[in-house]
Design an enzyme around this catalytic site. Structure first.
Site, PDB file in Angstrom:
ATOM      1  N   ALA A  66       0.864  -1.176   0.000  1.00  0.00           N
ATOM      2  CA  ALA A  66       0.000   0.000   0.000  1.00  0.00           C
ATOM      3  C   ALA A  66       0.903   1.230   0.000  1.00  0.00           C
ATOM      4  CB  ALA A  66      -0.890  -0.012   1.233  1.00  0.00           C
ATOM      5  N   GLY A 111       0.520  -4.913   0.851  1.00  0.00           N
ATOM      6  CA  GLY A 111      -0.637  -4.949  -0.041  1.00  0.00           C
ATOM      7  C   GLY A 111      -0.355  -5.681  -1.349  1.00  0.00           C
ATOM      8  N   GLU A 114      -0.821  -9.239  -0.499  1.00  0.00           N
ATOM      9  CA  GLU A 114      -2.270  -9.445  -0.322  1.00  0.00           C
ATOM     10  C   GLU A 114      -2.971  -9.522  -1.683  1.00  0.00           C
ATOM     11  OE1 GLU A 114      -2.315  -6.047   2.367  1.00  0.00           O
ATOM     12  OE2 GLU A 114      -3.273  -7.281   3.896  1.00  0.00           O
ATOM     13  N   GLU A 134       4.195  -4.918   7.376  1.00  0.00           N
ATOM     14  CA  GLU A 134       3.443  -3.827   8.018  1.00  0.00           C
ATOM     15  C   GLU A 134       3.907  -3.562   9.443  1.00  0.00           C
ATOM     16  OE1 GLU A 134       2.129  -6.261   6.228  1.00  0.00           O
ATOM     17  OE2 GLU A 134       0.682  -5.424   4.803  1.00  0.00           O
TER      18      GLU A 134
HETATM   19  N1  COA Z   1       4.591   3.077  -0.686  1.00  0.00           N
HETATM   20  C1  COA Z   1       4.970   4.233  -1.239  1.00  0.00           C
HETATM   21  N2  COA Z   1       6.140   4.388  -1.914  1.00  0.00           N
HETATM   22  C2  COA Z   1       6.917   3.290  -2.028  1.00  0.00           C
HETATM   23  C3  COA Z   1       6.564   2.045  -1.480  1.00  0.00           C
HETATM   24  C4  COA Z   1       5.335   1.963  -0.792  1.00  0.00           C
HETATM   25  N3  COA Z   1       4.894   0.815  -0.251  1.00  0.00           N
HETATM   26  N4  COA Z   1       7.549   1.152  -1.756  1.00  0.00           N
HETATM   27  C5  COA Z   1       8.469   1.816  -2.459  1.00  0.00           C
HETATM   28  N5  COA Z   1       8.100   3.115  -2.634  1.00  0.00           N
HETATM   29  C6  COA Z   1       8.817   4.182  -3.333  1.00  0.00           C
HETATM   30  C7  COA Z   1       9.986   4.701  -2.509  1.00  0.00           C
HETATM   31  O1  COA Z   1       9.548   5.630  -1.545  1.00  0.00           O
HETATM   32  C8  COA Z   1      10.835   5.308  -3.584  1.00  0.00           C
HETATM   33  O2  COA Z   1      10.259   6.546  -3.966  1.00  0.00           O
HETATM   34  P1  COA Z   1      11.195   7.870  -4.139  1.00  0.00           P
HETATM   35  O3  COA Z   1      12.142   7.499  -5.258  1.00  0.00           O
HETATM   36  O4  COA Z   1      10.221   8.938  -4.502  1.00  0.00           O
HETATM   37  O5  COA Z   1      11.887   8.053  -2.829  1.00  0.00           O
HETATM   38  C9  COA Z   1      10.627   4.355  -4.757  1.00  0.00           C
HETATM   39  O6  COA Z   1       9.401   3.672  -4.510  1.00  0.00           O
HETATM   40  C10 COA Z   1      11.723   3.313  -4.909  1.00  0.00           C
HETATM   41  O7  COA Z   1      11.824   2.607  -3.677  1.00  0.00           O
HETATM   42  P2  COA Z   1      13.196   2.463  -2.841  1.00  0.00           P
HETATM   43  O8  COA Z   1      12.838   2.252  -1.418  1.00  0.00           O
HETATM   44  O9  COA Z   1      14.109   3.594  -3.166  1.00  0.00           O
HETATM   45  O10 COA Z   1      13.793   1.126  -3.485  1.00  0.00           O
HETATM   46  P3  COA Z   1      14.812   0.115  -2.793  1.00  0.00           P
HETATM   47  O11 COA Z   1      15.290  -0.757  -3.885  1.00  0.00           O
HETATM   48  O12 COA Z   1      15.825   0.853  -1.994  1.00  0.00           O
HETATM   49  O13 COA Z   1      13.919  -0.735  -1.777  1.00  0.00           O
HETATM   50  C11 COA Z   1      11.959  -1.966  -1.059  1.00  0.00           C
HETATM   51  C12 COA Z   1      12.880  -1.576  -2.253  1.00  0.00           C
HETATM   52  C13 COA Z   1      10.762  -2.717  -1.653  1.00  0.00           C
HETATM   53  C14 COA Z   1      12.735  -2.873  -0.096  1.00  0.00           C
HETATM   54  C15 COA Z   1      11.513  -0.680  -0.343  1.00  0.00           C
HETATM   55  O14 COA Z   1      10.990   0.212  -1.299  1.00  0.00           O
HETATM   56  C16 COA Z   1      10.444  -0.915   0.693  1.00  0.00           C
HETATM   57  O15 COA Z   1      10.745  -1.389   1.775  1.00  0.00           O
HETATM   58  N6  COA Z   1       9.190  -0.518   0.388  1.00  0.00           N
HETATM   59  C17 COA Z   1       8.105  -0.583   1.359  1.00  0.00           C
HETATM   60  C18 COA Z   1       7.635  -2.005   1.535  1.00  0.00           C
HETATM   61  C19 COA Z   1       6.542  -2.042   2.565  1.00  0.00           C
HETATM   62  O16 COA Z   1       6.742  -1.792   3.733  1.00  0.00           O
HETATM   63  N7  COA Z   1       5.339  -2.380   2.098  1.00  0.00           N
HETATM   64  C20 COA Z   1       4.191  -2.508   2.958  1.00  0.00           C
HETATM   65  C21 COA Z   1       3.442  -1.246   3.019  1.00  0.00           C
HETATM   66  S1  COA Z   1       2.064  -1.394   4.125  1.00  0.00           S
END
Ligand code: COA
Length: 260
Positions: A66, A111, A114, A134
């Site tokens: 999400a 999400g 999910e 989460e």
């Molecule tokens: N919501 C909003 N933005 C997200 C996102 C999410 N769930 N997951 C990734 N993004 C965005 C990042 O903020 C970043 O945006 P920016 O360039 O404007 O800063 C972009 O996507 C790229 O992500 P980034 O974190 O830089 O890539 P990474 O390779 O370093 O890491 C992940 C990849 C998937 C490990 C990391 O993005 C992450 O942990 N995302 C969240 C996962 C999460 O907690 N999901 C559950 C949400 S309830």
């Protein structure tokens, strides 16, 4: 209809719906949930669509969860509405009555996991990563993760993944029964295409009956589920496809199913 966050493509009777927010790793904001709801509603209604592939754009992520930026300011009332919108979408996909295949090439987190679990089959690249992170944000899953993971992989796996927030490799997700087919990254598209084509060529009313029996029957007692199956079995004898399928077998030819 034009979507801002989705790409839609048809190949024969297979519709591919792609979540296309690659700069945000295809994170699900409210607009994307609404667009997905419209796209799946439309796919359900169009008779020419027999199977659906759901994926995310780019190599890195199926859907990374999400949208955290959007959620961070939510009031409890907005969070309740967001959760309900997400849950309704997941249930819509699960109960679509047509087979839906998730094509998972990268991160399927929160999400995203999910969403993948709401699909009927999950084909993943060995490079894919799964998790319900989460808890790392001080949250709990809100689009059905606690419930569908419990049903797919059991209480131990659901509690382990949700409580630790760990990201697991595709092989472990496959071992837990979350992924239904695991393939090398370069073989992903071929595997998804072959599976989707097979599903699209199958008798649609039989596919719908199987989906109903497994998904609805599976939520009831064994006796109720068996009765549900009997009713579905009897109903399918009203279809032309059932006559065609059995006749084709006896005539030693391939059946042609029309969905009637
Ligand atoms: N919501 C909003 N933005 C997200 C996102 C999410 N769930 N997951 C990734 N993004 C965005 C990042 O903020 C970043 O945006 P920016 O360039 O404007 O800063 C972009 O996507 C790229 O992500 P980034 O974190 O830089 O890539 P990474 O390779 O370093 O890491 C992940 C990849 C998937 C490990 C990391 O993005 C992450 O942990 N995302 C969240 C996962 C999460 O907690 N999901 C559950 C949400 S309830």
């Amino acid at each position: 209809m034009a979507y801002r966050n989705l790409e839609i493509a048809d190949r024969g009777a297979v519709r591919t719906i792609t979540v296309a927010r690659p700069d945000k790793l295809n994170a699900l904001n409210r607009d994307t949930l609404v667009e997905l709801t419209l796209a799946f509603t439309q796919a359900a209604q169009e008779e020419s669509v027999r199977a659906i592939v759901l994926t995310g754009s780019g190599d890195k992520a199926f859907v990374a969860g999400a949208d955290i930026a959007e959620m961070s300011d939510y009031t409890p009332i907005q969070a309740q509405s967001f959760s309900r919108t997400g849950q309704k979408l997941m249930s819509l996909i699960e109960r679509l009555g047509k087979p839906v295949v998730a094509r998972i090439q990268g991160f399927a987190l929160g999400g995203g996991m999910e969403l993948a679990m709401a699909c009927h089959l999950r084909v993943a690249s060995e490079k894919a990563r799964f998790g319900q992170p989460e808890i790392n944000l001080g949250l709990i899953p809100g689009f059905g993760g606690t419930q569908r993971l419990l049903r797919l992989a059991g209480r131990g796996a659901a509690l382990e993944l949700c409580l630790t927030g760990a990201t697991i490799p595709a092989q472990r997700a496959y071992d837990l029964g979350i992924v239904t087919r695991l393939v090398a990254p370069e073989a992903l598209d071929e595997a998804v295409t072959a599976l989707a084509d097979q599903l699209a060529a199958a008798a649609p009313l039989a596919a719908a009956g199987i989906l109903d029996a497994v998904l609805q029957g599976g939520e009831s007692s064994l006796d109720q589920g068996l009765e549900f199956e009997t009713q579905g079995f009897a109903l399918i004898f009203s279809s032309e496809d059932m006559r065609e399928g059995t006749r084709a077998f006896l005539d030693k030819r391939k059946p042609t199913f029309t969905g009637r």
